[in-house]
Design a protein around this motif. Structure first.
Motif, PDB file in Angstrom:
ATOM      1  N   THR A   1       6.501  -3.873  -4.896  1.00  0.00           N
ATOM      2  CA  THR A   1       7.758  -3.434  -4.297  1.00  0.00           C
ATOM      3  C   THR A   1       8.977  -4.158  -4.860  1.00  0.00           C
ATOM      4  O   THR A   1      10.104  -3.722  -4.627  1.00  0.00           O
ATOM      5  CB  THR A   1       7.712  -3.613  -2.768  1.00  0.00           C
ATOM      6  OG1 THR A   1       7.143  -4.901  -2.461  1.00  0.00           O
ATOM      7  CG2 THR A   1       6.857  -2.540  -2.123  1.00  0.00           C
TER       8      THR A   1
ATOM      9  N   TRP B   1      -2.118  -1.059  -1.421  1.00  0.00           N
ATOM     10  CA  TRP B   1      -1.379  -0.240  -0.463  1.00  0.00           C
ATOM     11  C   TRP B   1       0.084  -0.090  -0.885  1.00  0.00           C
ATOM     12  O   TRP B   1       0.627   1.015  -0.892  1.00  0.00           O
ATOM     13  CB  TRP B   1      -1.489  -0.878   0.929  1.00  0.00           C
ATOM     14  CG  TRP B   1      -0.750  -0.127   1.987  1.00  0.00           C
ATOM     15  CD1 TRP B   1      -1.124   1.050   2.605  1.00  0.00           C
ATOM     16  CD2 TRP B   1       0.517  -0.479   2.553  1.00  0.00           C
ATOM     17  NE1 TRP B   1      -0.170   1.430   3.515  1.00  0.00           N
ATOM     18  CE2 TRP B   1       0.848   0.513   3.504  1.00  0.00           C
ATOM     19  CE3 TRP B   1       1.401  -1.547   2.346  1.00  0.00           C
ATOM     20  CZ2 TRP B   1       2.032   0.470   4.252  1.00  0.00           C
ATOM     21  CZ3 TRP B   1       2.578  -1.597   3.091  1.00  0.00           C
ATOM     22  CH2 TRP B   1       2.876  -0.596   4.031  1.00  0.00           C
ATOM     23  N   GLU B   2       0.709  -1.198  -1.266  1.00  0.00           N
ATOM     24  CA  GLU B   2       2.103  -1.137  -1.718  1.00  0.00           C
ATOM     25  C   GLU B   2       2.247  -0.261  -2.965  1.00  0.00           C
ATOM     26  O   GLU B   2       3.188   0.536  -3.080  1.00  0.00           O
ATOM     27  CB  GLU B   2       2.641  -2.534  -2.029  1.00  0.00           C
ATOM     28  CG  GLU B   2       3.063  -3.323  -0.819  1.00  0.00           C
ATOM     29  CD  GLU B   2       3.946  -4.509  -1.194  1.00  0.00           C
ATOM     30  OE1 GLU B   2       4.518  -4.517  -2.298  1.00  0.00           O
ATOM     31  OE2 GLU B   2       4.062  -5.418  -0.363  1.00  0.00           O
TER      32      GLU B   2
ATOM     33  N   ILE C   1       0.525   2.223  -3.983  1.00  0.00           N
ATOM     34  CA  ILE C   1       0.376   3.660  -3.723  1.00  0.00           C
ATOM     35  C   ILE C   1       1.448   4.166  -2.762  1.00  0.00           C
ATOM     36  O   ILE C   1       2.171   5.121  -3.059  1.00  0.00           O
ATOM     37  CB  ILE C   1      -1.030   3.953  -3.144  1.00  0.00           C
ATOM     38  CG1 ILE C   1      -2.103   3.625  -4.175  1.00  0.00           C
ATOM     39  CG2 ILE C   1      -1.137   5.417  -2.723  1.00  0.00           C
ATOM     40  CD1 ILE C   1      -3.505   3.625  -3.598  1.00  0.00           C
ATOM     41  N   GLN C   2       1.549   3.523  -1.588  1.00  0.00           N
ATOM     42  CA  GLN C   2       2.355   4.099  -0.517  1.00  0.00           C
ATOM     43  C   GLN C   2       3.846   3.791  -0.647  1.00  0.00           C
ATOM     44  O   GLN C   2       4.672   4.593  -0.217  1.00  0.00           O
ATOM     45  CB  GLN C   2       1.837   3.626   0.850  1.00  0.00           C
ATOM     46  CG  GLN C   2       0.345   3.861   1.073  1.00  0.00           C
ATOM     47  CD  GLN C   2      -0.081   5.327   0.946  1.00  0.00           C
ATOM     48  OE1 GLN C   2       0.693   6.179   0.521  1.00  0.00           O
ATOM     49  NE2 GLN C   2      -1.328   5.608   1.283  1.00  0.00           N
ATOM     50  N   HIS C   3       4.208   2.654  -1.205  1.00  0.00           N
ATOM     51  CA  HIS C   3       5.629   2.341  -1.392  1.00  0.00           C
ATOM     52  C   HIS C   3       6.135   2.794  -2.758  1.00  0.00           C
ATOM     53  O   HIS C   3       7.255   3.272  -2.881  1.00  0.00           O
ATOM     54  CB  HIS C   3       5.872   0.830  -1.235  1.00  0.00           C
ATOM     55  CG  HIS C   3       6.046   0.403   0.184  1.00  0.00           C
ATOM     56  ND1 HIS C   3       7.202   0.597   0.892  1.00  0.00           N
ATOM     57  CD2 HIS C   3       5.198  -0.200   1.038  1.00  0.00           C
ATOM     58  CE1 HIS C   3       7.067   0.131   2.116  1.00  0.00           C
ATOM     59  NE2 HIS C   3       5.855  -0.359   2.230  1.00  0.00           N
TER      60      HIS C   3
ATOM     61  N   GLY D   1       4.305   4.778  -5.182  1.00  0.00           N
ATOM     62  CA  GLY D   1       3.879   6.091  -5.665  1.00  0.00           C
ATOM     63  C   GLY D   1       3.029   6.068  -6.919  1.00  0.00           C
ATOM     64  O   GLY D   1       3.069   7.003  -7.721  1.00  0.00           O
TER      65      GLY D   1
ATOM     66  N   LEU E   1      -7.495   3.090   3.906  1.00  0.00           N
ATOM     67  CA  LEU E   1      -6.933   3.022   2.553  1.00  0.00           C
ATOM     68  C   LEU E   1      -7.954   3.480   1.519  1.00  0.00           C
ATOM     69  O   LEU E   1      -7.636   4.280   0.628  1.00  0.00           O
ATOM     70  CB  LEU E   1      -6.456   1.604   2.235  1.00  0.00           C
ATOM     71  CG  LEU E   1      -5.820   1.406   0.848  1.00  0.00           C
ATOM     72  CD1 LEU E   1      -4.598   2.304   0.665  1.00  0.00           C
ATOM     73  CD2 LEU E   1      -5.432  -0.060   0.647  1.00  0.00           C
TER      74      LEU E   1
ATOM     75  N   TYR F   1      -8.274   7.161   1.650  1.00  0.00           N
ATOM     76  CA  TYR F   1      -7.108   7.816   1.057  1.00  0.00           C
ATOM     77  C   TYR F   1      -7.215   7.823  -0.460  1.00  0.00           C
ATOM     78  O   TYR F   1      -6.983   8.850  -1.115  1.00  0.00           O
ATOM     79  CB  TYR F   1      -5.835   7.081   1.499  1.00  0.00           C
ATOM     80  CG  TYR F   1      -4.557   7.739   1.068  1.00  0.00           C
ATOM     81  CD1 TYR F   1      -3.959   8.716   1.840  1.00  0.00           C
ATOM     82  CD2 TYR F   1      -3.937   7.377  -0.137  1.00  0.00           C
ATOM     83  CE1 TYR F   1      -2.768   9.320   1.448  1.00  0.00           C
ATOM     84  CE2 TYR F   1      -2.761   7.978  -0.538  1.00  0.00           C
ATOM     85  CZ  TYR F   1      -2.177   8.945   0.253  1.00  0.00           C
ATOM     86  OH  TYR F   1      -1.013   9.549  -0.147  1.00  0.00           O
TER      87      TYR F   1
ATOM     88  N   ARG G   1      -7.675  11.387  -2.333  1.00  0.00           N
ATOM     89  CA  ARG G   1      -6.595  11.827  -3.217  1.00  0.00           C
ATOM     90  C   ARG G   1      -7.002  11.780  -4.685  1.00  0.00           C
ATOM     91  O   ARG G   1      -6.216  12.149  -5.554  1.00  0.00           O
ATOM     92  CB  ARG G   1      -5.359  10.932  -3.005  1.00  0.00           C
ATOM     93  CG  ARG G   1      -4.634  11.131  -1.686  1.00  0.00           C
ATOM     94  CD  ARG G   1      -3.903  12.449  -1.585  1.00  0.00           C
ATOM     95  NE  ARG G   1      -2.906  12.591  -2.636  1.00  0.00           N
ATOM     96  CZ  ARG G   1      -1.655  12.166  -2.542  1.00  0.00           C
ATOM     97  NH1 ARG G   1      -1.238  11.564  -1.437  1.00  0.00           N
ATOM     98  NH2 ARG G   1      -0.807  12.347  -3.530  1.00  0.00           N
TER      99      ARG G   1
END
Length: 366
Positions: free
Chosen positions: A193, A223-224, A226-228, A230, A257, A260, A264
């Motif tokens: 991030t 997690w960061e 992927i989800q923050h 992209g 997670l 997911y 995906r």
């Protein structure tokens, strides 16, 4: 079911099979002899030895420490001798030749342009030199009877503050072979991030990117990414196994997670030998790639740094065959996974799968 006429899955046969590589660092794949030649040419005096055999062993032993930080220190020498356009052209050309000789038909090779500016080269000049090297290497490979296509990924070093600049560089050169962007370097203390402006810019430009995540740091890094941020792919991603529970009876439960990532079909750029060296896995036989393959995550097999890990795409596959008993169907699955996950056009990926990979494995499977 394999045919009784199938070729035995030996290291020599694996070398002839078509392979796809998504995670390979240019500055981690030099030939030891080239490191010595380039050091002589540019006056670099810090090599631990000028004996080719000893230098190759030194890189592997230094990288075998079990520490990602110590592992990364070996790059001071390779980057130290790659500070001229001539050196960059040569290293890239030899990379293409070496991969093609090992049966690689498509590779995405990455490097951080900011590491090669010590003698005043501009970022654009660096990219152009590497692209010229890959072009020369592909031509030489073709003359030797091998066809390879190479796409380039430009890395920003996560501990520095140049991510947006490198992302803009990648977009600027995307019509001349740069297919995507990445962040590399130490994970701990430098979360993905920190580079949100770069990832936001890349998404706005419809550009592709992968993120080193889940190697030296755990689930929060993944997690960061992927989800923050992209991320389309995960560089390594080995620690996703921390979100999977295997019970005593063999039943498996995936956390949210891990579910997911699998649902995906987010590709995992797995590098088994490198992970053992940096302490991310205790051994090849105990590497999470076995479980992740069984659970049908989008697993791909990669080298990371061929010099430091003393490996090739074929030797990584051979090590997995030894550890897990994989057959040609499994190796084909890894290869098609990788080609599906490449950052080139859909029609181009499909053509390589249907015209090169499937016929190549069909010939081996009998």
């Amino acid at each position: 079911m394999l045919s009784t006429n199938s070729v035995p899955v030996t290291p020599e046969a694996i070398r002839t099979a078509p392979k796809v590589l998504l995670h390979d660092h240019l500055d981690g794949g030099l030939r030891p002899a080239t490191v010595i030649d380039l050091a002589d040419a540019c006056g670099y005096r810090d090599l631990p030895t000028s004996d080719v055999g000893e230098l190759g062993r030194w890189f592997t032993e230094a990288a075998d420490s079990g520490s990602l930080v110590r592992y990364l220190e070996t790059f001071a020498h390779t980057c130290g001798v790659m500070q001229s356009t001539e050196a960059l052209v040569r290293v890239a050309a030899e990379c293409a030749e070496d991969l093609a000789a090992d049966g690689v038909v498509y590779a995405e090779v990455r490097y951080a342009p900011e590491l090669f500016c010590e003698n005043g080269l501009s970022l654009d000049t660096i990219v152009e030199a590497v692209q010229e090297g890959f072009r020369i290497g592909a031509v030489k490979a073709k003359e030797a009877g091998r066809t390879i296509r190479i796409g380039t990924l430009l890395c920003a070093m996560r501990q520095n503050a140049r991510s947006l600049e490198i992302a803009e560089l990648a977009v600027r050169h995307r019509d001349s072979g740069v297919v995507g962007f990445d962040i590399a370097g130490p994970e701990a203390g430098f979360p993905p991030t920190r580079n949100l402006d770069a990832f936001e810019y890349l998404r706005q430009q419809n550009a592709h990117f992968t993120i080193h995540a889940g190697e030296a740091f755990g689930l929060p890094s993944i997690w960061e990414a992927i989800q923050h941020c992209g991320a389309e792919r995960l560089g390594h991603g080995v620690r996703i196994v921390d979100d999977i529970k295997v019970a005593g009876d063999g039943s498996v439960q995936l956390g949210r997670l891990a579910s997911y990532v699998r649902d995906r079909r987010i590709p995992l750029e797995m590098c088994p030998s490198s992970n053992v060296q940096t302490g991310a896995a205790p051994s090849i036989a105990e590497h999470p790639i076995g479980l992740l393959t069984k659970l049908r995550f989008r697993v791909t097999v990669n080298t990371d740094n061929r010099l430091m890990s003393n490996c090739l795409p074929s030797t990584e596959m051979a090590a997995l065959v030894d550890a897990f008993g994989y057959d040609w169907a499994d190796l084909r699955w890894f290869t098609i996974n990788a080609m599906k996950s490449a950052f080139i056009g859909f029609d181009e990926r499909l053509a390589i799968i249907n015209d090169v990979i499937k016929p190549g494995y069909a010939a081996l499977m009998g």
